[in-house]
Design a protein around this motif. Structure first.
Motif, PDB file in Angstrom:
ATOM      1  N   LEU A  44      41.481  31.614  45.517  1.00 30.96           N
ATOM      2  CA  LEU A  44      41.797  33.035  45.422  1.00 30.96           C
ATOM      3  C   LEU A  44      41.474  33.552  44.030  1.00 30.96           C
ATOM      4  CD1 LEU A  44      45.274  32.862  47.211  1.00 30.96           C
ATOM      5  CD2 LEU A  44      43.125  33.652  48.204  1.00 30.96           C
ATOM      6  N   TYR A  54      42.084  36.794  41.136  1.00 33.31           N
ATOM      7  CA  TYR A  54      43.007  37.868  40.757  1.00 33.31           C
ATOM      8  C   TYR A  54      42.569  38.498  39.440  1.00 33.31           C
ATOM      9  CZ  TYR A  54      47.330  40.472  40.385  1.00 33.31           C
ATOM     10  OH  TYR A  54      48.236  41.490  40.323  1.00 33.31           O
ATOM     11  N   SER A  80      42.088  38.205  46.684  1.00 34.25           N
ATOM     12  CA  SER A  80      43.340  37.688  46.139  1.00 34.25           C
ATOM     13  C   SER A  80      44.314  37.193  47.198  1.00 34.25           C
ATOM     14  CB  SER A  80      44.023  38.748  45.270  1.00 34.25           C
ATOM     15  OG  SER A  80      44.457  39.829  46.063  1.00 34.25           O
ATOM     16  N   ASN A  81      43.968  37.335  48.476  1.00 37.24           N
ATOM     17  CA  ASN A  81      44.850  36.810  49.514  1.00 37.24           C
ATOM     18  C   ASN A  81      44.046  36.455  50.757  1.00 37.24           C
ATOM     19  OD1 ASN A  81      44.920  39.202  51.455  1.00 37.24           O
ATOM     20  ND2 ASN A  81      45.552  40.164  49.555  1.00 37.24           N
ATOM     21  N   LYS A  82      44.689  35.662  51.611  1.00 36.64           N
ATOM     22  CA  LYS A  82      44.060  35.275  52.869  1.00 36.64           C
ATOM     23  C   LYS A  82      45.136  34.963  53.891  1.00 36.64           C
ATOM     24  CE  LYS A  82      42.718  30.746  53.227  1.00 36.64           C
ATOM     25  NZ  LYS A  82      41.762  29.673  53.061  1.00 36.64           N
ATOM     26  N   LEU A 104      35.573  38.565  50.200  1.00 34.71           N
ATOM     27  CA  LEU A 104      35.913  37.394  49.405  1.00 34.71           C
ATOM     28  C   LEU A 104      34.666  36.804  48.771  1.00 34.71           C
ATOM     29  CD1 LEU A 104      37.845  35.241  48.375  1.00 34.71           C
ATOM     30  CD2 LEU A 104      37.538  34.026  50.539  1.00 34.71           C
ATOM     31  N   GLY A 126      48.787  34.556  49.014  1.00 37.06           N
ATOM     32  CA  GLY A 126      48.133  35.406  48.038  1.00 37.06           C
ATOM     33  C   GLY A 126      48.576  35.193  46.620  1.00 37.06           C
TER      34      GLY A 126
END
Length: 154
Positions: free
Chosen positions: A108, A110, A95-97, A12, A77
């Motif tokens: 995030l 993308y 793009s997600n957590k 990230l 996400g």
């Protein structure tokens, strides 16, 4: 301490640093359909991008806050509802957590690789099924999303 969270944080951080190196500007995106139950919510507070169009080749950074009330844990996400070609979409590590029950903030990133409409949502850690989402994008992108009008928010 588990290795997986450290690796995830490192990926990230790498994505955010790479994003910061690009020229970005705030995007005045519109909100579309929101589908949540059981006290869950996602609020988008800021969208930054490499262009205001949020189209193929653009990178988008979304900041906001969430409340997860219906499950103990979930994946939060960004994804793309493809409105033309249905080809698998590569997933950017940032793009997600994973989030736990309660409220918090998120950031995030993308990469848009197909024509469609962006969304932020929750999905199950067990089976990956979505259980809450909010769509956002340009008015043209939102017009292509097929949802019941009574579920749209402004």
């Amino acid at each position: 301490m588990k290795i997986t969270p450290v690796i995830g944080f490192g990926l990230l951080l790498t994505a955010v640093i790479a994003f910061a190196a690009q020229a970005v500007a705030p995007i005045p995106a519109a909100l579309g359909p929101a589908e949540f139950t059981d006290g869950d919510s996602i609020v988008i507070e800021e969208i930054l991008g490499t262009s205001p169009a949020m189209e193929i080749g653009d990178r988008v950074l979304v900041r906001g806050r969430y409340t997860l009330a219906s499950q103990a844990e979930a994946k939060l996400g960004l994804s793309l509802t493809r409105t033309q070609v249905k080809v698998p979409v590569p997933i950017l590590p940032g793009s997600n957590k994973r989030v736990a029950k309660g409220s918090g903030k998120f950031e995030l990133v993308y990469d848009v690789s197909q024509i469609g409409c962006l969304r932020a949502g929750f999905s199950s850690l067990e089976d990956g099924k979505s259980f809450g989402t909010v769509f956002f994008g340009t008015p043209e992108q939102l017009a292509r999303v097929k949802r019941s009008p009574e579920r749209w928010i402004k």
